[in-house]
Design a protein around this motif. Structure first.
Motif, short mmCIF file in Angstrom:
data_model
loop_
_atom_site.label_atom_id
_atom_site.label_comp_id
_atom_site.label_asym_id
_atom_site.label_seq_id
_atom_site.Cartn_x
_atom_site.Cartn_y
_atom_site.Cartn_z
N UNK A 132 34.24 39.95 33.79
CA UNK A 132 34.84 41.11 33.13
C UNK A 132 34.86 42.33 34.03
N UNK A 138 37.53 42.25 36.85
CA UNK A 138 38.89 42.59 36.42
C UNK A 138 39.24 44.05 36.70
N UNK A 186 45.75 42.18 40.52
CA UNK A 186 46.23 40.80 40.53
C UNK A 186 47.72 40.79 40.23
N UNK A 195 43.17 32.43 40.16
CA UNK A 195 42.75 32.72 38.78
C UNK A 195 41.24 32.63 38.63
N UNK A 253 50.69 38.40 39.49
CA UNK A 253 50.90 37.01 39.11
C UNK A 253 52.12 36.44 39.80
N UNK A 289 47.36 28.96 42.86
CA UNK A 289 47.27 29.82 41.69
C UNK A 289 45.95 29.61 40.95
N UNK A 304 40.05 34.67 35.42
CA UNK A 304 40.95 34.18 34.37
C UNK A 304 40.70 32.72 34.05
N UNK A 305 40.06 32.03 34.97
CA UNK A 305 39.67 30.64 34.71
C UNK A 305 38.20 30.51 35.09
N UNK A 306 37.51 29.69 34.34
CA UNK A 306 36.10 29.47 34.60
C UNK A 306 35.97 28.23 35.48
N UNK A 316 45.72 51.01 30.14
CA UNK A 316 44.78 49.90 29.98
C UNK A 316 43.63 50.00 30.98
N UNK A 317 43.95 50.49 32.19
CA UNK A 317 42.89 50.60 33.20
C UNK A 317 42.23 51.98 33.17
N UNK A 332 45.67 39.52 30.25
CA UNK A 332 44.33 38.94 30.30
C UNK A 332 43.57 39.40 31.54
N UNK A 333 44.32 39.72 32.58
CA UNK A 333 43.67 40.16 33.82
C UNK A 333 43.22 41.62 33.73
N UNK A 334 43.70 42.33 32.72
CA UNK A 334 43.26 43.72 32.55
C UNK A 334 41.88 43.72 31.88
N UNK A 335 41.23 44.85 31.91
CA UNK A 335 39.91 44.90 31.29
C UNK A 335 39.96 44.91 29.75
N UNK A 377 49.28 36.62 31.10
CA UNK A 377 48.32 36.49 32.19
C UNK A 377 47.91 37.87 32.72
N UNK A 383 43.46 30.92 28.62
CA UNK A 383 44.05 30.48 29.89
C UNK A 383 43.48 29.15 30.37
N UNK A 384 42.32 28.80 29.93
CA UNK A 384 41.70 27.55 30.40
C UNK A 384 42.40 26.32 29.83
#
Ligand SMILES: Nc1ncnc2c1ncn2[C@@H]1O[C@H](COP(=O)(O)OP(=O)(O)O)[C@@H](O)[C@H]1O
Ligand SMILES: [Mg+2]
Lengths: 377, 311
Positions: free
Chosen positions: B73, B76, B81, B48, B83, B44, B53-55, B104-105, A218-221, A215, A376-377
Motif C-alpha cells: 500500500x 503505491x 505506474x 504488477x 499501464x 507486465x 497489484x499482484x501478490x 487521488x494522490x 488500483x495502483x493509486x493509494x 488497473x 487483479x489476482x
C-alpha cells in the motif's frame, strides 16, 4: 456480394456456442430464468390469498359471537392471530401491517341478534393493496346471510329467513375506493430504484475493468472503501432526483395521497438506495463484463419484483416464498412507502421495516469489501 | 548507492501456468532498466508484482526500501505506474483526468500542479478535450505526465512507446533521461531494440525466466557470439531466404537473423564459423563482413538456448 458459405456460418455458430458455454453466467441465465419464473409463477403467486392475518375484538363474548368468529374463519380467508381487548390495540396492529383485518363484535351482540335487531359487525380492512383484500371482503359480505343461520333454529327459527340476521359493515382503510394505482404507483418507486440503482453501480466498476482504467485506479493509494463510497454517493443523489420525479408524477397524475412525512420517506429512501448501491458494487466486483453485470442485476431484480408484494399480494404467497421475500430490500421498502404515503405512518410503525434494509446493506457492503482486494489476482 | 528495486526469486502462477519464474532484479537510484522479452513472457506480471497489484506466490524483496508484500500500500504512493494499455478515462477531459489523479494522490497545490503539467505538455489550449479523442502519441504523453504528477521516486513503465510515432518516442526518451539525471529510477519494458540501447541496464525475460541482465555491452560480450553480416549482391529475396535456410543447417551457425537485404549470421565457435565463411565466400557470390553482434542477435540466441534447455 459473396455467396453464403455454410462452412463459415457453421464455424461462427460453433464459436458462439463455445463462448456461450464458457460464459457460465449466460448459461445460468438461459437455464435459471425460465426455471425461476416457472417456480415463482407456478407456485408462489396467488392472487386469491387466504388465511390472511386477522385480529378479533370480541366485546360480546357470547356463544353467538364465538360462532360468528368461527364462521369468519371458516370462509378460509381469515386466520385469527390476535384477540386484543381494546380496539386501539387492534388498530395499531393494522397500522403496522401485522394484520390485514380487524373484526369487531359489538357489546350486546347476542342480545341484539336474538331480538332480531340485525346487529352490525365491524370489519376494518387494510385495503392498501386492493387485490389482496377483495375476495376476502366479498366472502365476508356473503357471510352476513349464511352465518348463524343454524344457531337460530328452534325457538328462534322465525328469525332465520331473509333479511340476513346480521349486518357486516366493512371499512376499507387507507385506500377506500380500492384504487389500484394507489398501491402500484408508490410501489413503482421502489421497483424502479431497484432496477436503476443496482445496474448503475454495477456498471460503474465493470466499465473500469473493461476499459482498462481499473488497473490505474488500483495502483493509486485509494482504498477499497474509498472507491466503493466514492462510487456510491453520486448515485444516491441520482436516486433522489429519480424519487422526486416519481413522487411528483404520483401526485400529479394519479393523485396518490401522501399522508405521512416526506422527510421520513426520504430518510428511508436514502437507506434503501444505499443498500441497492452496495449490492450493485458487490455485483461489479464479481462481474467480468458489463453484460454480466446486467445479467446479475436482472437475476436480483426478477425475484425482487415477484416476491416483494409488488406484483402479487405478499400474503398470497406460501411461507417459503414469503421468507425469501423478506430478504429483498424492495419488500421492506414497499411496506415503508405504502405505510407512509397511504397510512400516514410515523417513525415507530416504519422502524420494523428499516432495519432489514440496513442489515442487507451491511452484508452487501461487507461482501463487496471482501471481494474487492483480490480483483487483479 | 542503494538499490531502489531489489527483488529476489519473484514467482507468480496463474492456475497451472507459471507466468513469472524466480525473477531477481536490482536497479540502483537514477538507473534506467530496460525490461525486454517477447509477448507473454511475464513483463507486465513482474511489474504488477513490483507495485503491489499482484501478490507474488514466492520471492521477496523491496521497492524503495519497502517490502513488496507487506508495504504494498505504501509503495503505491511512491511509484508512478504507466499501464500497458491506456488507462486514463477516455470519457473525461485531459484536465479532468489530471485533476482526478492529483486528487487521488493528494498532490499539494493541486491546481498549480495540474496547470503546470498542462503547460509543460503544451495541452493548455486543449485541456477540455476528451482524453479518448487524443492520438496515440498524445495519449502516451498525457499518461506519462499523469504518473509524474505526484512526484514519484520510481517509474514503472509498461511498453510506454508501443504504437507511438517516432517523434513522440524521441521526446519520450529525452524526458526519461532528463528525469533519470535528476535521480529518478526507471524500469521500462519495451520491444524496440533501439530503445533497449538507450537504457543503462537490460533485463531479458522469456517464458517467465530472466535470461540475462547487464548493460548492453555486457549482454553482448557475455553472449560469446561471433557475428557476420552476409549479403548476396544482386540476389533476390527468394535467394536470401534460401541462403538463410542453408546457413541454419550448418552446425557452426547458431542464429540467423534477417536484417533488411542482409542476414546476421552468428555462431559460438568462432573458428568453425570462420571455416564456413571461407567455404561460402569461395563457392560463390556472398559477401561476409565481421560485426559486433547486435542485441537482436543475442536475444534470438538466448531464446533458442532457453528452448533447447527446456526440451
Ligand atoms: N490475470 C491473469 N490471469 C491468467 N493468466 C495471466 C494473467 N495475467 C497474465 N497472464 C499470463 O501470464 C503470462 C505472462 O503475461 P504478461 O506478464 O502479460 O506478459 P508480457 O507483459 O511480457 O506480454 C501470459 O501467458 C499471460 O497469458
Ligand atoms: Mg505486457
Amino acid at each position: 456480394m459473396s455467396a453464403f458459405s455454410l462452412a463459415r456460418f457453421l464455424a461462427i455458430a460453433r464459436k458462439e456456442f463455445v463462448q456461450m458455454r464458457r460464459e457460465r453466467l449466460t448459461f445460468a441465465m438461459i437455464v435459471g430464468v425460465p426455471i425461476l419464473q416457472l417456480v415463482l409463477f407456478g407456485y408462489a403467486i396467488n392472487t386469491d390469498p387466504r388465511n390472511l392475518p386477522t385480529a378479533v375484538v370480541d366485546h360480546d363474548r357470547s356463544a353467538f359471537s364465538r360462532s360468528l368468529v368461527q364462521a369468519v374463519v371458516n370462509t378460509g380467508y381469515f386466520r385469527i392471530v390476535a384477540a386484543p381487548d381494546a380496539e386501539g390495540d387492534a388498530e395499531r396492529l393494522l397500522e403496522r401491517g401485522d394484520v390485514q383485518f380487524v373484526v369487531v363484535v359489538p357489546p350486546g351482540f347476542a342480545r341484539a341478534l336474538q331480538r332480531g335487531e340485525r346487529p352490525a359487525v365491524l370489519v376494518a380492512a387494510d385495503a392498501t393493496d386492493p387485490s389482496a383484500t377483495g375476495n376476502a371482503i366479498a366472502a365476508l359480505a356473503a357471510l352476513g346471510g349464511a352465518a348463524l343461520r343454524h344457531d337460530l333454529d328452534g325457538a328462534l327459527a322465525p328469525l332465520a329467513p331473509a333479511p340476513a340476521p346480521i349486518e357486516v359493515r366493512v371499512h376499507r382503510r387507507y385506500n377506500p375506493e380500492g384504487v389500484t394505482q394507489f398501491n402500484i404507483v408508490p410501489g413503482l418507486l421502489g421497483v424502479i430504484m431497484t432496477m436503476t440503482m443496482v445496474m448503475m453501480t454495477a456498471f460503474a466498476m465493470t466499465r473500469e475493468r473493461e476499459r482498462g482504467t481499473f488497473e490505474s485506479l488500483l495502483a493509486t493509494p485509494a482504498t477499497p472503501f474509498e472507491v466503493m463510497t466514492g462510487k456510491i454517493v453520486p448515485y444516491i443523489a441520482v436516486g433522489f432526483v429519480q424519487a422526486t420525479i416519481i413522487l411528483g408524477a404520483a401526485k400529479a397524475l394519479f393523485a396518490v395521497p401522501m399522508l405521512g412525512s416526506l422527510a421520513l420517506l426520504f430518510g428511508c429512501l436514502a437507506l434503501y438506495i444505499a443498500a441497492l448501491l452496495a449490492l450493485g458494487f458487490t455485483i461489479s466486483t464479481v462481474a467480468r463484463s458489463q453484460l454480466q453485470a446486467m445479467q446479475m442485476t436482472f437475476f436480483f431484480f426478477l425475484p425482487s419484483m415477484l416476491l416483494s408484494g409488488f406484483m402479487f399480494p405478499y400474503r398470497g404467497m406460501p411461507g417459503w416464498a414469503q421468507a425469501l421475500g423478506e430478504v429483498f430490500p424492495l419488500t421492506h421498502f414497499l411496506r415503508i412507502v405504502r405505510g407512509v404515503l397511504l397510512k400516514g405512518n410515523g417513525a415507530a410503525e416504519t422502524w420494523p421495516h428499516v432495519w432489514p434494509i440496513a442489515a442487507f446493506m451491511l452484508v452487501a457492503g461487507a461482501v463487496a469489501m471482501l471481494r474487492y482486494r483480490r480483483t487483479l489476482d | 548507492m542503494e538499490s531502489v528495486i531489489d527483488v529476489r526469486g519473484l514467482t507468480k502462477r496463474f492456475g497451472a501456468r507459471t507466468a513469472v519464474d524466480g525473477v531477481s532484479i536490482a536497479v540502483r537510484e537514477g538507473e534506467i532498466l530496460g525490461f525486454l522479452g517477447p509477448n507473454g513472457s511475464g513483463k507486465t506480471t513482474t511489474i504488477r508484482m513490483l507495485c503491489g497489484l499482484l501478490r507474488p506466490d514466492a520471492g521477496e524483496g523491496t521497492c524503495l526500501g519497502l517490502d513488496i508484500v507487506r508495504d504494498a500500500y505504501r509503495i503505491k504512493r511512491e511509484v508512478g505506474y504507466m499501464t500497458q494499455r491506456f488507462s486514463l478515462y477516455e470519457d473525461l477531459s485531459i484536465e479532468e483526468n489530471l485533476d482526478f489523479v492529483a486528487r487521488v494522490y493528494a498532490v499539494p497545490r493541486r491546481r498549480e500542479a495540474v496547470d503546470a503539467t498542462l503547460a509543460q505538455l503544451g495541452l493548455g489550449a486543449r485541456r477540455r478535450q476528451l482524453a479518448g479523442a487524443l492520438s496515440g502519441g498524445w495519449k502516451q504523453r498525457l499518461a506519462l505526465a499523469a504518473c509524474l504528477l505526484h512526484s514519484p521516486r520510481l517509474l514503472l513503465l509498461d511498453e510506454p512507446t508501443a504504437g507511438v510515432d517516432p517523434g513522440a518516442r524521441r521526446d519520450f526518451w529525452a524526458k526519461i533521461h532528463a528525469l533519470a539525471a535528476e535521480g529518478m529510477t526507471v524500469l521500462v519494458s519495451t520491444h524496440y531494440m533501439d530503445e533497449a540501447e538507450r537504457c543503462h541496464k537490460l533485463a531479458y525475460i522469456a517464458s517467465g525466466k530472466l535470461l540475462v541482465t547487464g548493460s548492453a555491452q555486457e549482454v553482448v560480450a557475455h553472449s560469446g557470439l561471433t557475428t557476420y553480416v552476409v549479403g548476396v549482391p544482386g540476389g533476390s529475396e527468394r535467394a536470401l531466404a534460401g541462403l538463410a535456410r542453408a546457413l541454419e543447417a550448418e552446425p557452426a551457425v547458431t542464429v540467423v537473423v534477417p536484417f533488411g537485404t542482409t542476414l546476421h549470421v552468428s555462431g559460438i565457435d568462432a573458428a568453425a564459423l570462420e571455416r564456413v565463411r571461407e567455404r561460402r565466400v569461395r563457392d560463390g557470390g556472398q559477401r561476409w563482413t565481421r560485426i559486433e553482434p547486435s542485441l537482436d542477435d543475442v536475444f534470438v540466441r538466448l531464446v533458442q538456448q532457453a528452448k533447447d534447455a527446456d526440451a
